[in-house]
Design an enzyme around this catalytic site. Structure first.
Site, mmCIF file in Angstrom:
data_model
loop_
_atom_site.group_PDB
_atom_site.id
_atom_site.type_symbol
_atom_site.label_atom_id
_atom_site.label_comp_id
_atom_site.label_asym_id
_atom_site.label_seq_id
_atom_site.Cartn_x
_atom_site.Cartn_y
_atom_site.Cartn_z
ATOM 1 N N HIS A 320 0.817 -1.212 0.000
ATOM 2 C CA HIS A 320 0.000 0.000 0.000
ATOM 3 C C HIS A 320 0.852 1.264 0.000
ATOM 4 C CE1 HIS A 320 -3.038 -2.941 1.367
ATOM 5 N NE2 HIS A 320 -3.910 -2.114 0.819
ATOM 6 N N GLY A 321 2.088 1.173 0.457
ATOM 7 C CA GLY A 321 2.962 2.343 0.498
ATOM 8 C C GLY A 321 4.170 2.078 1.372
#
Length: 399
Positions: A320-321
């Site tokens: 997701h990051g």
């Protein structure tokens, strides 16, 4: 909107309309592939408003070709390493986009490499399948459509190539697909712009990630609103993607199945982002567990299970990051899955005792699972120091 963007919208919608007709008339694969690439390229351009996005989409096409050919060679492992490196690169500041849901409703990030998180996982899947010799009856055109179809390019789901191939070859009713596709798009649009936006309005006013020193009651309301916003926002994009896929005769897999009604954390991950959960299970958890067990045997079974859960969910978090908050969120769920697995393996089987106790156990499980998942969203919403302050505030502490 400038002339180029208007032209892109017109040509893109025309190409997608042609793709709908071509798919249902079972036209040649070459025609369907051409319409797919045109639709996807122009979709990315109008969403990013960056000409560089077209260059990166061209790179995506090259990567699919490379995957198709190199996956059949002894260099397939090196190709996977390259794809992982590119995935990490796509998450760096200035390049990373919001592939799952946008930070602000109604506005998609202007990142150039839109959707690469999903594409990278599809290409890794293609590489493994090609190496295993399981793509003999899949054509290059079908693999390209699978990897780059405009319906699933930006927001998933992460389907499998053989499922996509069957869907592409299946003759379906245009009338039924239009009806079902437009309905899913309508449901997704309503969920996004009515339900998710209403929740976001409250979140924006009482944003604990920006101001963690709000009253405890507001903190809990913010967290509950945030948990349902994430579900509504992401499920909306999935519905829209499935709907557009259905219009073009492509049956994309479902991605959500009432996840907040799950009586266990294991069942939650079988209902939340289903295609991602299945992907990391098949390509990270099981291979890592087999490799460790082949080296250590059964002596360190519990330790191996813990490590596999932490690594797998840590990857989900970093997907997701690249931030400590996402990593801790992944570890939070890895620990939850491990603890639940250990408890359920040792717990005695429930004895039949009438329907009420069963329902009561299920209700308690749903409440505990939702509480665990929702508390974990704090790490998803903020950087680690701020998340710790928010948790402290939730429990009436000064932080």
């Amino acid at each position: 909107m400038d002339v180029l963007r208007i032209a892109a919208w017109v040509v893109g919608l025309g190409a997608f309309g042609g793709l709908i007709v071509a798919s249902h008339r079972q036209s040649s694969r070459g025609l369907r592939l051409g319409l797919t690439l045109i639709s996807s390229a122009l979709l990315i351009y109008v969403l990013t408003d960056q000409p560089a996005a077209l260059l990166l989409f061209g790179l995506n096409i090259v990567l699919v070709f490379g995957t198709w050919h190199i996956g059949r060679t002894p260099f397939w492992w090196g190709w996977i390493v390259l794809l992982v490196a590119l995935l990490i690169l796509s998450k760096l500041p200035g390049i990373r986009g919001t592939d799952t849901f946008s930070a602000h409703p109604g506005r998609i990030s202007a990142a150039a490499w839109l959707g690469f998180s999903y594409l990278a996982f599809r290409l890794i899947h293609l590489t493994v399948e090609a190496h295993a010799g399981r793509l003999a009856d899949v054509s290059l055109e079908e693999a390209m459509i699978y990897a780059l179809h405009p319906a699933s390019l930006i927001a998933g789901p992460i389907d499998r190539v053989r499922t996509s191939m069957i869907s592409q070859r299946e003759a379906t009713s245009l009338t039924d697909d239009l009806h079902q596709g437009l309905w899913r798009i309508l449901v997704g649009t309503f969920t996004k712009f009515v339900i998710a936006n209403a929740l976001y309005s409250f979140i924006a006013v009482h944003d604990m990630a920006q101001n963690p020193d709000q009253p405890t009651g507001i903190a809990w309301l913010w967290l509950f609103a945030y948990s349902f916003y994430l579900l509504a926002d992401f499920a909306a994009y999935t519905n829209i993607a499935i709907g557009f896929g259905r219009l073009a005769g492509l049956r994309l897999p479902e991605n959500f199945d009432r996840p907040y009604l799950s009586p266990s954390i294991a069942l939650f991950w079988q209902r939340w982002h289903i295609t991602l959960s299945n992907w990391v299970r098949d390509y990270i958890f099981f291979p890592l567990a087999r490799a460790l067990r082949s080296k250590a045997g059964n002596r360190y079974r519990v330790l191996i299970q813990l490590l596999c859960h932490l690594v797998t969910m840590g990857v989900v978090g970093l997907w997701h990051g690249l931030s400590t908050g996402f990593l801790v969120w992944g570890i939070w769920h890895g620990l939850g899955l491990f603890v639940y697995g250990q408890i359920s393996a040792r717990a005695p089987r429930p004895t039949p005792a009438g329907i009420f106790p069963t329902r009561l156990r299920s209700a308690i499980g749903i409440a505990l699972t939702y509480g665990f998942v929702t508390l974990g969203w704090v790490f998803f919403a903020a950087d680690l120091p701020t998340a710790i302050r928010i948790i402290a505030r939730l429990f009436g502490l000064n932080g």
